[in-house]
Design a protein around this motif. Structure first.
Motif, PDB file in Angstrom:
ATOM      1  N   HIS A   1       0.809  -1.100   0.055  1.00 42.31           N
ATOM      2  CA  HIS A   1      -0.081   0.052  -0.175  1.00 42.31           C
ATOM      3  C   HIS A   1       0.940   1.118   0.187  1.00 42.31           C
ATOM      4  O   HIS A   1       0.333   2.398  -0.273  1.00 42.31           O
ATOM      5  CB  HIS A   1      -0.990   0.031   1.165  1.00 42.31           C
ATOM      6  CG  HIS A   1      -2.176  -1.009   1.067  1.00 42.31           C
ATOM      7  ND1 HIS A   1      -3.047  -0.587  -0.101  1.00 42.31           N
ATOM      8  CD2 HIS A   1      -2.858  -1.823   1.702  1.00 42.31           C
ATOM      9  CE1 HIS A   1      -4.102  -1.488  -0.136  1.00 42.31           C
ATOM     10  NE2 HIS A   1      -4.001  -2.219   1.032  1.00 42.31           N
TER      11      HIS A   1
ATOM     12  N   HIS B   1       0.792   1.599  -3.731  1.00 41.73           N
ATOM     13  CA  HIS B   1      -0.566   1.633  -4.351  1.00 41.73           C
ATOM     14  C   HIS B   1      -1.426   1.567  -3.139  1.00 41.73           C
ATOM     15  O   HIS B   1      -1.805   0.804  -2.609  1.00 41.73           O
ATOM     16  CB  HIS B   1      -0.586   0.320  -5.225  1.00 41.73           C
ATOM     17  CG  HIS B   1       0.100   0.069  -6.153  1.00 41.73           C
ATOM     18  ND1 HIS B   1       0.384   0.747  -7.427  1.00 41.73           N
ATOM     19  CD2 HIS B   1       1.357  -0.704  -6.266  1.00 41.73           C
ATOM     20  CE1 HIS B   1       1.463   0.420  -8.179  1.00 41.73           C
ATOM     21  NE2 HIS B   1       2.092  -0.531  -7.471  1.00 41.73           N
ATOM     22  N   MET B   2      -2.051   2.745  -3.085  1.00 41.11           N
ATOM     23  CA  MET B   2      -3.000   3.141  -1.903  1.00 41.11           C
ATOM     24  C   MET B   2      -4.387   2.570  -2.254  1.00 41.11           C
ATOM     25  O   MET B   2      -5.409   3.141  -1.994  1.00 41.11           O
ATOM     26  CB  MET B   2      -3.023   4.621  -1.515  1.00 41.11           C
ATOM     27  CG  MET B   2      -1.792   5.079  -0.928  1.00 41.11           C
ATOM     28  SD  MET B   2      -1.257   4.417   0.637  1.00 41.11           S
ATOM     29  CE  MET B   2      -2.634   5.109   1.580  1.00 41.11           C
ATOM     30  N   ASN B   3      -4.542   1.443  -3.034  1.00 41.30           N
ATOM     31  CA  ASN B   3      -5.737   0.786  -3.207  1.00 41.30           C
ATOM     32  C   ASN B   3      -5.378  -0.790  -3.312  1.00 41.30           C
ATOM     33  O   ASN B   3      -4.499  -1.319  -3.042  1.00 41.30           O
ATOM     34  CB  ASN B   3      -6.138   1.656  -4.501  1.00 41.30           C
ATOM     35  CG  ASN B   3      -5.278   1.260  -5.730  1.00 41.30           C
ATOM     36  OD1 ASN B   3      -4.491   0.383  -6.105  1.00 41.30           O
ATOM     37  ND2 ASN B   3      -5.004   2.533  -6.426  1.00 41.30           N
ATOM     38  N   HIS B   4      -6.561  -1.303  -4.026  1.00 43.60           N
ATOM     39  CA  HIS B   4      -6.437  -2.607  -4.342  1.00 43.60           C
ATOM     40  C   HIS B   4      -6.661  -3.262  -5.603  1.00 43.60           C
ATOM     41  O   HIS B   4      -7.344  -3.894  -6.006  1.00 43.60           O
ATOM     42  CB  HIS B   4      -7.696  -3.548  -3.429  1.00 43.60           C
ATOM     43  CG  HIS B   4      -7.157  -3.457  -2.044  1.00 43.60           C
ATOM     44  ND1 HIS B   4      -8.016  -3.055  -1.197  1.00 43.60           N
ATOM     45  CD2 HIS B   4      -6.380  -4.290  -1.088  1.00 43.60           C
ATOM     46  CE1 HIS B   4      -7.663  -3.208   0.270  1.00 43.60           C
ATOM     47  NE2 HIS B   4      -6.551  -3.877   0.086  1.00 43.60           N
ATOM     48  N   SER B   5      -5.939  -2.143  -6.497  1.00 42.57           N
ATOM     49  CA  SER B   5      -6.001  -2.334  -7.763  1.00 42.57           C
ATOM     50  C   SER B   5      -5.109  -3.664  -8.390  1.00 42.57           C
ATOM     51  O   SER B   5      -4.443  -4.491  -7.471  1.00 42.57           O
ATOM     52  CB  SER B   5      -5.176  -1.108  -8.624  1.00 42.57           C
ATOM     53  OG  SER B   5      -3.929  -1.043  -8.238  1.00 42.57           O
TER      54      SER B   5
END
Length: 107
Positions: free
Chosen positions: A70, A73-77
């Motif tokens: 995270h 990438h501050m998401n769950h892409s």
């Protein structure tokens, strides 16, 4: 239990940061959460659930890698999950373990 978990997580965060070519987080905390195993914020602070103290180390390692991913990438892409799987290929097994056993973990 708190200190033991914190010590283990600090060691693994350091190890995985080296593997992932990631800068160390600014802060590590252990807290009691009801519905999450860890969290990451834009200030690069990582927090881990105290209940992980009774989880197997391989599951704790997954949560560490998940939260470190995270930082990029501050998401769950798809890119996030690709990064998780790059450094923890058996992440689905760890997720399944948490779903099956997470509610019975205690500190």
């Amino acid at each position: 239990m708190h200190e033991k978990l914190e010590s283990y997580i600090e060691m693994r965060v350091h190890d995985y940061c080296l593997q992932m070519s990631e800068t160390l987080p600014t802060k590590l905390k252990i807290q009691h959460y009801k519905r999450r195993w860890g969290s990451c914020n834009k200030r690069r602070e990582l927090t881990f659930n105290l209940h992980l103290a009774s989880a197997p180390t391989w599951v704790i390692d997954y949560v560490v890698v998940h939260e470190l991913a995270h930082l990029l990438h501050m998401n769950h892409s798809a890119k996030f999950w690709q990064r998780v799987s790059q450094f923890y290929p058996d992440y689905k097994k760890a997720e399944q373990w948490l779903k099956a056993n997470g509610s019975s973990l205690s500190w």
